[in-house]
Each structure stands twice: as C-alpha cells, then as structure tokens.
Design a protein around this motif. Structure first.
Motif, PDB file in Angstrom:
ATOM      1  N   HIS A  25       0.833  -1.209   0.000  1.00 21.37           N
ATOM      2  CA  HIS A  25       0.000   0.000   0.000  1.00 21.37           C
ATOM      3  C   HIS A  25       0.865   1.255   0.000  1.00 21.37           C
ATOM      4  O   HIS A  25       0.582   2.213  -0.729  1.00 21.37           O
ATOM      5  N   SER A  26       1.929   1.268   0.789  1.00 27.30           N
ATOM      6  CA  SER A  26       2.830   2.431   0.834  1.00 27.30           C
ATOM      7  C   SER A  26       3.480   2.676  -0.527  1.00 27.30           C
ATOM      8  O   SER A  26       3.594   3.824  -0.967  1.00 27.30           O
ATOM      9  N   ALA A  27       3.898   1.611  -1.186  1.00 25.81           N
ATOM     10  CA  ALA A  27       4.515   1.744  -2.509  1.00 25.81           C
ATOM     11  C   ALA A  27       3.515   2.327  -3.503  1.00 25.81           C
ATOM     12  O   ALA A  27       3.857   3.197  -4.316  1.00 25.81           O
TER      13      ALA A  27
ATOM     14  N   LEU B 289       3.888   5.915  -5.523  1.00 30.05           N
ATOM     15  CA  LEU B 289       3.801   5.961  -6.980  1.00 30.05           C
ATOM     16  C   LEU B 289       2.692   6.912  -7.429  1.00 30.05           C
ATOM     17  O   LEU B 289       2.896   7.746  -8.311  1.00 30.05           O
ATOM     18  N   PHE B 290       1.527   6.792  -6.812  1.00 28.52           N
ATOM     19  CA  PHE B 290       0.410   7.669  -7.171  1.00 28.52           C
ATOM     20  C   PHE B 290       0.778   9.133  -6.944  1.00 28.52           C
ATOM     21  O   PHE B 290       0.510   9.986  -7.793  1.00 28.52           O
ATOM     22  N   ASN B 291       1.408   9.432  -5.800  1.00 27.83           N
ATOM     23  CA  ASN B 291       1.785  10.817  -5.506  1.00 27.83           C
ATOM     24  C   ASN B 291       2.801  11.359  -6.513  1.00 27.83           C
ATOM     25  O   ASN B 291       2.709  12.514  -6.928  1.00 27.83           O
TER      26      ASN B 291
ATOM     27  N   MET C  45       3.087  10.390  -9.623  1.00 26.64           N
ATOM     28  CA  MET C  45       2.344  10.624 -10.867  1.00 26.64           C
ATOM     29  C   MET C  45       1.521  11.904 -10.761  1.00 26.64           C
ATOM     30  O   MET C  45       1.463  12.693 -11.704  1.00 26.64           O
ATOM     31  N   TYR C  46       0.903  12.132  -9.627  1.00 25.91           N
ATOM     32  CA  TYR C  46       0.086  13.331  -9.432  1.00 25.91           C
ATOM     33  C   TYR C  46       0.952  14.593  -9.488  1.00 25.91           C
ATOM     34  O   TYR C  46       0.572  15.589 -10.109  1.00 25.91           O
ATOM     35  N   GLU C  47       2.126  14.541  -8.874  1.00 23.79           N
ATOM     36  CA  GLU C  47       3.029  15.697  -8.890  1.00 23.79           C
ATOM     37  C   GLU C  47       3.481  16.033 -10.307  1.00 23.79           C
ATOM     38  O   GLU C  47       3.756  17.189 -10.615  1.00 23.79           O
ATOM     39  N   ASN C  48       3.563  15.043 -11.164  1.00 26.74           N
ATOM     40  CA  ASN C  48       4.035  15.237 -12.540  1.00 26.74           C
ATOM     41  C   ASN C  48       2.910  15.046 -13.548  1.00 26.74           C
ATOM     42  O   ASN C  48       3.151  14.644 -14.686  1.00 26.74           O
ATOM     43  N   LYS C  49       1.679  15.349 -13.127  1.00 20.77           N
ATOM     44  CA  LYS C  49       0.530  15.037 -13.975  1.00 20.77           C
ATOM     45  C   LYS C  49       0.546  15.771 -15.312  1.00 20.77           C
ATOM     46  O   LYS C  49       0.157  15.197 -16.326  1.00 20.77           O
ATOM     47  N   GLU C  50       1.028  17.014 -15.363  1.00 19.88           N
ATOM     48  CA  GLU C  50       1.055  17.735 -16.635  1.00 19.88           C
ATOM     49  C   GLU C  50       1.967  17.025 -17.623  1.00 19.88           C
ATOM     50  O   GLU C  50       1.619  16.837 -18.793  1.00 19.88           O
TER      51      GLU C  50
END
Length: 94
Positions: free
Chosen positions: A62-64, A68-70, A72-77
C-alpha cells in the motif's frame, strides 16, 4: 463479491518471476500476531519449485502504491502530455 474485486489491489499486482497475479493471504489468522501479505498464486498453489517469489507485506504494498500515485500526481502535466503524444502518434490526425 469475486476475489478480483474484493480488495483494492486485487488483480493489480503481478509476480515478477512468473507473471501470475498475487493473492491476498492472512498468516496466523487466529493469532494476535496475524499478518496480511500478498503472494504469487503459482507459489501458493504449486510451491516454490514452480515460483520462488517472496511474499509482500500488505502495508509495504500500500505504501509503494501511494508513493507511486503521488509521484504521478506531482508530474501530472508531463504525464498527460506524454500520454497525449503517444495516443496521437498511434492515431494520427487525418
């Protein structure tokens, strides 16, 4: 409810050794020291001679995923730009 939708990571984690999905399991379920892990279905059903993948602690998994999601969200553009370029190269405009 089927196993494939019972947990958030069901049918989403694949074994790097044999490519089969991981299955959620509870070790020592009747014991205060119980532990939830994910294991390769090949390993569970056929043993380590068929696949020697190690189990993964559910909290680690779950932590991994959250990390990963965070990212991707930080680099969403940039992610969206790359995805769009890939789609456009596959389906060029006429």
């Amino acid at each position: 409810m089927s196993d494939s939708s019972k947990y958030a990571l069901s049918s989403k984690v694949y074994c790097e050794c044999c490519g089969v999905i991981f299955k959620r399991r509870t070790w020592n379920s009747n014991n205060p020291s119980k532990k939830v892990v994910w294991q390769c279905k090949t390993y569970v059903n056929e043993g380590k001679t068929a696949c020697d993948a190690k189990s993964v602690d559910e909290q680690v998994l779950h932590s991994a995923f959250v990390r990963l999601f965070n990212r991707m969200y930080e680099n969403k553009e940039r992610l969206i730009k790359t995805l769009k370029a890939n789609i456009e190269s596959y389906f060029p405009a006429e």
